[in-house]
Design a protein around this motif. Structure first.
Motif, PDB file in Angstrom:
ATOM      1  N   GLY A 154      -8.103  36.463   9.470  1.00 25.81           N
ATOM      2  CA  GLY A 154      -8.339  37.433   8.416  1.00 25.81           C
ATOM      3  C   GLY A 154      -7.339  38.569   8.445  1.00 25.81           C
ATOM      4  N   ARG A 194     -13.370  32.869   4.345  1.00 29.64           N
ATOM      5  CA  ARG A 194     -14.572  32.062   4.083  1.00 29.64           C
ATOM      6  C   ARG A 194     -15.572  32.779   3.189  1.00 29.64           C
ATOM      7  NH1 ARG A 194     -13.636  30.641   9.496  1.00 29.64           N
ATOM      8  NH2 ARG A 194     -15.015  32.279  10.247  1.00 29.64           N
ATOM      9  N   ARG A 195     -15.722  34.081   3.387  1.00 32.01           N
ATOM     10  CA  ARG A 195     -16.723  34.795   2.570  1.00 32.01           C
ATOM     11  C   ARG A 195     -16.298  34.872   1.113  1.00 32.01           C
ATOM     12  NH1 ARG A 195     -15.351  40.119   1.641  1.00 32.01           N
ATOM     13  NH2 ARG A 195     -13.769  41.066   2.986  1.00 32.01           N
ATOM     14  N   LEU A 252      -9.671  41.948   4.615  1.00 31.81           N
ATOM     15  CA  LEU A 252     -10.088  40.970   5.615  1.00 31.81           C
ATOM     16  C   LEU A 252      -9.724  41.459   7.015  1.00 31.81           C
ATOM     17  CD1 LEU A 252      -9.013  37.627   3.881  1.00 31.81           C
ATOM     18  CD2 LEU A 252     -11.322  38.562   4.078  1.00 31.81           C
ATOM     19  N   LYS A 253     -10.575  41.142   7.968  1.00 35.71           N
ATOM     20  CA  LYS A 253     -10.341  41.545   9.354  1.00 35.71           C
ATOM     21  C   LYS A 253     -10.729  40.407  10.283  1.00 35.71           C
ATOM     22  CE  LYS A 253     -11.303  46.439   8.472  1.00 35.71           C
ATOM     23  NZ  LYS A 253     -12.161  47.608   8.822  1.00 35.71           N
ATOM     24  N   GLY A 254     -10.306  40.553  11.529  1.00 36.45           N
ATOM     25  CA  GLY A 254     -10.724  39.611  12.556  1.00 36.45           C
ATOM     26  C   GLY A 254     -10.294  38.184  12.279  1.00 36.45           C
ATOM     27  N   ASP A 255     -11.099  37.236  12.734  1.00 41.03           N
ATOM     28  CA  ASP A 255     -10.748  35.824  12.642  1.00 41.03           C
ATOM     29  C   ASP A 255     -11.579  35.094  11.601  1.00 41.03           C
ATOM     30  OD1 ASP A 255      -9.006  33.838  13.557  1.00 41.03           O
ATOM     31  OD2 ASP A 255     -10.548  32.950  14.824  1.00 41.03           O
ATOM     32  N   GLU A 256     -12.249  35.859  10.740  1.00 40.00           N
ATOM     33  CA  GLU A 256     -13.138  35.242   9.761  1.00 40.00           C
ATOM     34  C   GLU A 256     -12.363  34.468   8.701  1.00 40.00           C
ATOM     35  OE1 GLU A 256     -16.559  36.493   6.485  1.00 40.00           O
ATOM     36  OE2 GLU A 256     -15.341  38.036   7.447  1.00 40.00           O
ATOM     37  N   GLY A 257     -11.123  34.847   8.447  1.00 36.62           N
ATOM     38  CA  GLY A 257     -10.386  34.229   7.359  1.00 36.62           C
ATOM     39  C   GLY A 257     -10.991  34.619   6.026  1.00 36.62           C
TER      40      GLY A 257
END
Length: 212
Positions: free
Chosen positions: A96, A172-173, A165-170
């Protein structure tokens, strides 16, 4: 849906491919980073980038300092965005974070096509088809035989959400929140990423078979 930004009339005529190459490749059980592994005439990363160039699309490569020289062997230094290595600081990094950095670096694009760097088998024509479909859809997902893969295209209308977007979520949301057009493509490469040594060997075999 997120509002379009002001000044979008100056956007580029086509989408920018955001190549995500900032991960650690922790599942790869070989020597060195998976993106630096020999593949075809070059490396995994370089092969992915050459295929995007063959599609005639602009790109920005989001990567870390150790891999920057590999990227700069294919694209100009101005098209490489450096991010910290995962786990190197307090800020949550990952997919993300890298997507947000790439989108922000090309904020005036008409859209962004997210492409993991470890997928060297995606054909140039696939990128072109996704780019064409992005003219009519907010999100376009490459699909092969009913299975979703990459790249994934996002309209400029989603700019504010992409750069958040942040982190490793990519993303997907975003795929869950907005209508997604699945574009069926006769390209098994949209499903083939190089996570492990076995993945790499299978991809090499496919590469050789395609050229025999």
């Amino acid at each position: 849906m997120a509002a379009r930004r002001s000044g979008m009339n100056t956007a580029a005529p086509g989408p920018v491919v955001v190549v995500v190459a900032g991960g650690r490749g922790a599942r790869f059980d070989g020597d060195g980073h998976k993106l630096a592994q020999p593949f075809g005439p070059s490396t995994v990363l370089a092969t992915t980038l050459h295929r995007i160039l063959a599609a005639g699309l602009p790109m920005v490569v989001v990567t870390t300092a150790p891999l920057a020289s590999l990227a700069q062997g294919v694209v100009a230094a101005r098209d490489v965005v450096l991010v910290p290595a995962v786990g190197s600081g307090d800020e949550p990094l990952g997919m993300g974070y890298s997507i947000a950095a790439g989108v922000a670096a090309r904020s005036q694009a008409s859209g962004w096509m997210v492409m993991p760097a470890d997928m060297p088998m995606v054909r140039p024509a696939t990128f072109q088809r996704i780019a064409q479909a992005m003219r009519q859809h907010v999100i376009v997902h490459a699909q092969h035989r009913g299975r979703r893969g990459h790249p994934v295209g996002f309209s400029s209308e989603l700019y504010s959400e992409l750069v958040s977007l942040k982190g490793d979520e990519g993303a997907r949301r975003l795929l869950a929140r907005y209508p997604t057009y699945s574009l069926e493509i006769d390209d098994p490469g949209v499903l083939l990423d190089v996570d492990t040594r076995d993945d790499l060997e299978q991809a090499r075999q496919r590469w050789s078979a395609d050229r025999s």
